[in-house]
Design a protein around this motif. Structure first.
Motif, short mmCIF file in Angstrom:
data_model
loop_
_atom_site.label_atom_id
_atom_site.label_comp_id
_atom_site.label_asym_id
_atom_site.label_seq_id
_atom_site.Cartn_x
_atom_site.Cartn_y
_atom_site.Cartn_z
N ASP A 284 61.29 18.08 -7.24
CA ASP A 284 62.21 17.15 -6.57
C ASP A 284 63.64 17.48 -6.95
O ASP A 284 64.58 17.33 -6.15
N ALA A 285 63.83 17.95 -8.20
CA ALA A 285 65.17 18.25 -8.72
C ALA A 285 65.72 19.59 -8.24
O ALA A 285 66.82 19.99 -8.63
N ALA A 286 64.95 20.32 -7.41
CA ALA A 286 65.53 21.53 -6.79
C ALA A 286 66.79 21.10 -6.04
O ALA A 286 66.88 19.97 -5.55
N LEU A 287 67.76 21.99 -5.97
CA LEU A 287 69.08 21.58 -5.47
C LEU A 287 69.06 21.27 -3.97
O LEU A 287 68.22 21.80 -3.23
N PRO A 288 69.94 20.40 -3.51
CA PRO A 288 70.02 20.06 -2.09
C PRO A 288 70.12 21.33 -1.25
O PRO A 288 70.77 22.29 -1.65
N GLY A 289 69.43 21.30 -0.10
CA GLY A 289 69.40 22.48 0.76
C GLY A 289 68.12 23.28 0.60
O GLY A 289 67.79 24.10 1.45
N THR A 290 67.38 23.05 -0.49
CA THR A 290 66.08 23.71 -0.65
C THR A 290 64.99 22.82 -0.06
O THR A 290 65.17 21.60 0.06
N SER A 291 63.85 23.44 0.29
CA SER A 291 62.77 22.67 0.93
C SER A 291 62.17 21.64 -0.04
O SER A 291 61.65 20.61 0.39
N GLN A 292 62.23 21.94 -1.32
CA GLN A 292 61.58 21.05 -2.30
C GLN A 292 62.43 19.83 -2.69
O GLN A 292 61.90 18.86 -3.23
N HIS A 293 63.72 19.91 -2.43
CA HIS A 293 64.64 18.85 -2.89
C HIS A 293 64.28 17.47 -2.34
O HIS A 293 64.06 17.30 -1.14
N VAL A 294 64.25 16.49 -3.22
CA VAL A 294 64.10 15.08 -2.83
C VAL A 294 65.27 14.33 -3.48
O VAL A 294 65.46 14.43 -4.70
N PRO A 295 66.05 13.60 -2.69
CA PRO A 295 67.19 12.89 -3.28
C PRO A 295 66.74 11.94 -4.38
O PRO A 295 65.64 11.36 -4.32
N LEU A 296 67.61 11.76 -5.37
CA LEU A 296 67.24 11.00 -6.56
C LEU A 296 66.71 9.59 -6.25
O LEU A 296 65.67 9.20 -6.79
N PRO A 297 67.36 8.81 -5.39
CA PRO A 297 66.82 7.46 -5.13
C PRO A 297 65.44 7.51 -4.45
O PRO A 297 64.58 6.68 -4.74
N THR A 298 65.25 8.51 -3.59
CA THR A 298 63.94 8.65 -2.93
C THR A 298 62.88 9.04 -3.96
O THR A 298 61.74 8.56 -3.93
N PHE A 299 63.25 9.93 -4.88
CA PHE A 299 62.35 10.34 -5.96
C PHE A 299 61.86 9.12 -6.74
O PHE A 299 60.66 8.93 -6.95
N ALA A 300 62.82 8.27 -7.14
CA ALA A 300 62.45 7.08 -7.92
C ALA A 300 61.56 6.15 -7.09
O ALA A 300 60.55 5.62 -7.58
N ALA A 301 61.91 5.98 -5.82
CA ALA A 301 61.10 5.10 -4.96
C ALA A 301 59.69 5.67 -4.78
O ALA A 301 58.71 4.93 -4.75
#
Lengths: 257, 257
Positions: B84-101
């Motif tokens: 999830d912590a992969a940087l924005p723009g990568t396929s794996q990235h999940v924004p921090l609030p979405t990750f927590a949710a």
């Protein structure tokens, strides 16, 4: 509660199987190569012989009635004899003809259409017990408090290993003859078995690694459809996920297709 | 087919969990100490983030309707965030609030009485992702064909680890804060993390061993009834068998009694 996303490999046996969860044990090595494809269930019971394992196996292996609810056992390994071969007069000893009959009973429980535990999808593999290194085992027995006498014999264990080979031939079940593999690997010198055994009876990392390699070869030979290289992981690799519509690509799959 | 003689520990996560079946990985070490007491099911999916794991978990964890037929999950570890912590723009990235949710969603699936997957017997433990060693990870990325850019950041992963701690506090679920444990163990020097990481992201034997020791301590602290030292093996030790009437002593037992 765990839903049945993966079928399983069940390892039935004694302490040699129970120890399979050590680092580099055969259970660990199987779990690693079958990761995401088949779960590994260790049903190794230290000290057990083929008499005591019967009621255990009846409880571990689902009845036909239960089978639709529980994971299918795709591969069952049966590895017994190291304790049955304890010398007469010990609690673990099982006479050779009874040992052979008990192995057949375990097999028939799964393969006989009239058995309450009949499971035609289960493939079975028998293992022979390893050769005993009585030089090591004597030391181990004497180190106990109070010291114990030698309760294994090289030739006796050999005859139990031969019985496993014979049962396999009679029942049409493949046998991984670990006894012979290790005997040849140590140059047919009993004392050299310490390369593969911790205490004369149990396998060390090198012994388990040989067993694992032989098992992979035996699967390729007898049950090639179960070789991990031919199975798909239940859930897609992450680069196979449709990033626009992930759920469509995250459905449990048949590992055989 | 495998009957339910053992309840289970389910490990949900990404490649860090999947790798747990390596020799000395935390799945192997758990399987070893819980042998004959609880089975370990590895549901680690390399590359997955908290978005993609949702449908997987819905399929891996039995619905209330299914639960009476399948083994109970006594302990569920949830270890996500490294992808999830992969940087924005990568396929794996999940924004921090979405990750927590998403972490809260996984927890509620098990703990909410209105959930179709509600399982009050399941104890949950969250793990934080380990700190990233970008010195190692940059080398790993550049070794790919074609070379890849750096897609992780030390401070970003730290913020995802903190989010796990916050979710745990909010949901009342214990957190094994591996990020902080490893950070302190390396003297708070990013380059020293190579003691515990193979490639800057994944744990080596030393890293898994610390995780396992912390997990055992956390079980003792939060769920002492689940510590392996307090559980009985499902089937009796061989010296507890009644040799005159073995079947009477070979009945599946409650591990908690």
């Amino acid at each position: 509660m765990a839903a049945n996303v993966e079928d399983v490999i069940m390892l039935l046996g004694d302490s040699l199987t129970q120890g399979g969860w050590q680092a580099h044990g055969f259970a660990q090595q199987l779990a690693y190569v079958y990761n995401r494809k088949l779960d590994v269930l260790n049903r190794g019971m230290s000290g057990y012989n083929t008499e005591w394992i019967q009621p255990v196996f009846e409880q571990c292996f689902a009845t036909q009635h239960e089978q639709k609810h529980v994971p299918a056992v795709r591969l069952l390994t049966i590895w017994l004899g190291a304790n049955d071969a304890a010398l007469p007069g010990t609690s673990q000893h099982v006479p050779l003809p009874t040992f052979a009959a008990n192995l057949s009973k375990l097999i028939h429980m799964v393969t006989s259409p009239s058995s309450t535990h009949y499971s035609p999808v289960t493939r079975i593999m028998l293992f022979t017990p390893p050769p005993v290194n009585t030089y090591q085992w004597r030391v181990r027995q004497q180190s106990k408090t109070p010291p114990k006498g030698l309760d294994r014999d090289f030739e006796v264990t050999k005859s139990y290993a031969q019985a496993v080979v014979d049962v396999g031939a009679k029942e049409g079940v493949p046998v991984l003859d670990l006894w012979t593999v290790l005997w040849e690997a140590c140059g047919k010198e009993e004392q050299n078995l310490s390369k593969f055994l911790t205490d004369g009876l149990h396998l060390n990392e090198a012994g388990y690694t040989i067993l694992f390699q032989e098992l992979m070869a035996a699967i390729e030979n007898h049950y090639p459809e179960l070789h991990p290289d031919r199975l798909k992981p239940v859930f897609a690799f992450h680069d196979q996920i449709d990033y626009q519509n992930p759920r469509s690509t995250l459905v449990k799959r048949n590992i055989f297709e």
